[in-house]
Motif scaffolding. Structure first.
Motif, PDB file in Angstrom:
ATOM      1  N   GLU A   1       1.011  -1.321   0.043  1.00 63.23           N
ATOM      2  CA  GLU A   1      -0.182  -0.269  -0.166  1.00 63.23           C
ATOM      3  C   GLU A   1       0.881   1.318  -0.155  1.00 63.23           C
ATOM      4  OE1 GLU A   1      -2.742  -0.474   3.194  1.00 63.23           O
ATOM      5  OE2 GLU A   1      -3.769  -2.206   2.376  1.00 63.23           O
ATOM      6  N   PHE A   2       2.047   1.294   0.757  1.00 60.29           N
ATOM      7  CA  PHE A   2       3.069   2.307   0.823  1.00 60.29           C
ATOM      8  C   PHE A   2       3.606   2.636  -0.466  1.00 60.29           C
ATOM      9  CE2 PHE A   2       7.360   3.657   1.200  1.00 60.29           C
ATOM     10  CZ  PHE A   2       6.983   5.059   1.841  1.00 60.29           C
ATOM     11  N   PHE A   3       3.843   1.485  -1.517  1.00 55.02           N
ATOM     12  CA  PHE A   3       4.450   1.810  -2.717  1.00 55.02           C
ATOM     13  C   PHE A   3       3.399   2.124  -3.690  1.00 55.02           C
ATOM     14  CE2 PHE A   3       8.139  -0.573  -0.905  1.00 55.02           C
ATOM     15  CZ  PHE A   3       9.219   0.324  -1.334  1.00 55.02           C
ATOM     16  N   ARG A   4       2.047   1.660  -3.431  1.00 54.71           N
ATOM     17  CA  ARG A   4       1.117   2.047  -4.279  1.00 54.71           C
ATOM     18  C   ARG A   4       0.870   3.725  -4.197  1.00 54.71           C
ATOM     19  NH1 ARG A   4      -1.669  -2.524  -4.008  1.00 54.71           N
ATOM     20  NH2 ARG A   4      -2.463  -2.233  -1.979  1.00 54.71           N
ATOM     21  N   MET A   5       1.031   4.060  -2.770  1.00 58.32           N
ATOM     22  CA  MET A   5       0.726   5.542  -2.502  1.00 58.32           C
ATOM     23  C   MET A   5       1.731   6.205  -3.427  1.00 58.32           C
ATOM     24  SD  MET A   5       2.130   7.968  -0.516  1.00 58.32           S
ATOM     25  CE  MET A   5       3.011   7.142   0.549  1.00 58.32           C
ATOM     26  N   LEU A   6       3.014   5.787  -3.504  1.00 60.21           N
ATOM     27  CA  LEU A   6       4.032   6.453  -4.326  1.00 60.21           C
ATOM     28  C   LEU A   6       3.863   6.324  -5.918  1.00 60.21           C
ATOM     29  CD1 LEU A   6       7.024   5.399  -2.032  1.00 60.21           C
ATOM     30  CD2 LEU A   6       6.159   7.731  -2.066  1.00 60.21           C
ATOM     31  N   GLY A   7       3.215   5.437  -6.109  1.00 61.34           N
ATOM     32  CA  GLY A   7       2.989   5.202  -7.585  1.00 61.34           C
ATOM     33  C   GLY A   7       2.300   6.021  -8.463  1.00 61.34           C
ATOM     34  N   HIS A   8       2.536   7.450  -8.511  1.00 62.93           N
ATOM     35  CA  HIS A   8       2.190   8.318  -9.066  1.00 62.93           C
ATOM     36  C   HIS A   8       3.317   9.352  -9.603  1.00 62.93           C
ATOM     37  CE1 HIS A   8      -0.280  11.591 -10.651  1.00 62.93           C
ATOM     38  NE2 HIS A   8      -1.201  11.196 -10.668  1.00 62.93           N
ATOM     39  N   PRO A   9       3.439   9.887 -10.762  1.00 63.17           N
ATOM     40  CA  PRO A   9       4.589  10.709 -11.185  1.00 63.17           C
ATOM     41  C   PRO A   9       4.556  11.927 -10.500  1.00 63.17           C
ATOM     42  CG  PRO A   9       3.698   9.818 -13.247  1.00 63.17           C
ATOM     43  CD  PRO A   9       2.963   9.246 -11.871  1.00 63.17           C
ATOM     44  N   VAL A  10       3.370  12.470 -10.297  1.00 61.46           N
ATOM     45  CA  VAL A  10       3.392  13.889  -9.744  1.00 61.46           C
ATOM     46  C   VAL A  10       3.831  13.725  -8.030  1.00 61.46           C
ATOM     47  CG1 VAL A  10       1.754  15.704  -8.818  1.00 61.46           C
ATOM     48  CG2 VAL A  10       1.827  15.055 -11.246  1.00 61.46           C
ATOM     49  N   ARG A  11       3.425  12.675  -7.678  1.00 64.50           N
ATOM     50  CA  ARG A  11       3.751  12.465  -6.162  1.00 64.50           C
ATOM     51  C   ARG A  11       5.163  12.372  -6.124  1.00 64.50           C
ATOM     52  NH1 ARG A  11      -0.614   8.076  -5.188  1.00 64.50           N
ATOM     53  NH2 ARG A  11      -2.363   9.186  -6.068  1.00 64.50           N
ATOM     54  N   ILE A  12       5.972  11.628  -6.755  1.00 66.05           N
ATOM     55  CA  ILE A  12       7.235  11.247  -6.718  1.00 66.05           C
ATOM     56  C   ILE A  12       8.169  12.684  -7.145  1.00 66.05           C
ATOM     57  CG2 ILE A  12       9.181  10.274  -8.111  1.00 66.05           C
ATOM     58  CD1 ILE A  12       7.641   8.433  -6.187  1.00 66.05           C
ATOM     59  N   ARG A  13       7.555  13.412  -7.840  1.00 66.97           N
ATOM     60  CA  ARG A  13       8.294  14.731  -8.123  1.00 66.97           C
ATOM     61  C   ARG A  13       8.162  15.677  -7.102  1.00 66.97           C
ATOM     62  NH1 ARG A  13      12.284  17.134  -9.614  1.00 66.97           N
ATOM     63  NH2 ARG A  13      12.011  18.859 -10.605  1.00 66.97           N
ATOM     64  N   VAL A  14       7.114  15.740  -6.442  1.00 70.32           N
ATOM     65  CA  VAL A  14       6.786  16.700  -5.290  1.00 70.32           C
ATOM     66  C   VAL A  14       7.821  16.083  -4.293  1.00 70.32           C
ATOM     67  CG1 VAL A  14       5.254  16.861  -3.196  1.00 70.32           C
ATOM     68  CG2 VAL A  14       4.289  17.106  -5.521  1.00 70.32           C
ATOM     69  N   LEU A  15       7.804  14.692  -3.847  1.00 67.29           N
ATOM     70  CA  LEU A  15       8.969  14.272  -2.833  1.00 67.29           C
ATOM     71  C   LEU A  15      10.340  14.663  -3.513  1.00 67.29           C
ATOM     72  CD1 LEU A  15       7.271  10.936  -2.312  1.00 67.29           C
ATOM     73  CD2 LEU A  15       7.315  12.856  -0.796  1.00 67.29           C
TER      74      LEU A  15
END
Length: 119
Positions: free
Chosen positions: A11-25
């Motif tokens: 679930e944690f990795f699924r939460m990270l699974g969006h390009p915009v979220r990764i870019r924000v981080l």
């Protein structure tokens, strides 16, 4: 009922699974960033960024900071930045391996076909 650790990780990795979220981080690795700067760097609709920031905030890996009328976001801890660095190292190794394979494939395309043996 308790969630198994492997399911929580998924679930944690699924939460990270969006390009915009990764870019924000990635943008938050060096400290808090105002929302207006995130919008300028990521170039998405404000509503889309807001939605992705809400997901990250609910997960607890980012926090919002209000200073007057400015809202900034920051990583909740340094472990997320380390995770992103680890992902970069893993991708670098994977892509290096793919690059080596590509070189081998290109070399095999230029070598002459095997000569059938008569016998």
């Amino acid at each position: 009922m308790r969630v198994p650790l492997y399911q929580a990780k998924a679930e944690f990795f699924r939460m990270l699974g969006h390009p915009v979220r990764i870019r924000v981080l990635e943008l938050l690795q060096h400290g808090p960033v105002p929302v207006r700067d995130l919008l300028a760097d990521i170039e998405v609709e404000p509503s889309s960024l807001s939605q992705q920031l809400a997901v990250l905030r609910r997960s607890g890996i980012v926090v919002s900071i209000r200073e007057g009328s400015t809202v900034s976001y920051a990583l909740a801890g340094g472990d997320v930045a380390e995770l992103l660095r680890a992902a970069r190292r893993i991708l670098t190794e994977l892509l290096a391996g793919q690059s080596e394979l590509l070189v081998e494939l290109r070399q095999s395309d230029t070598s002459p076909p095997p000569v059938p043996s008569s016998g």
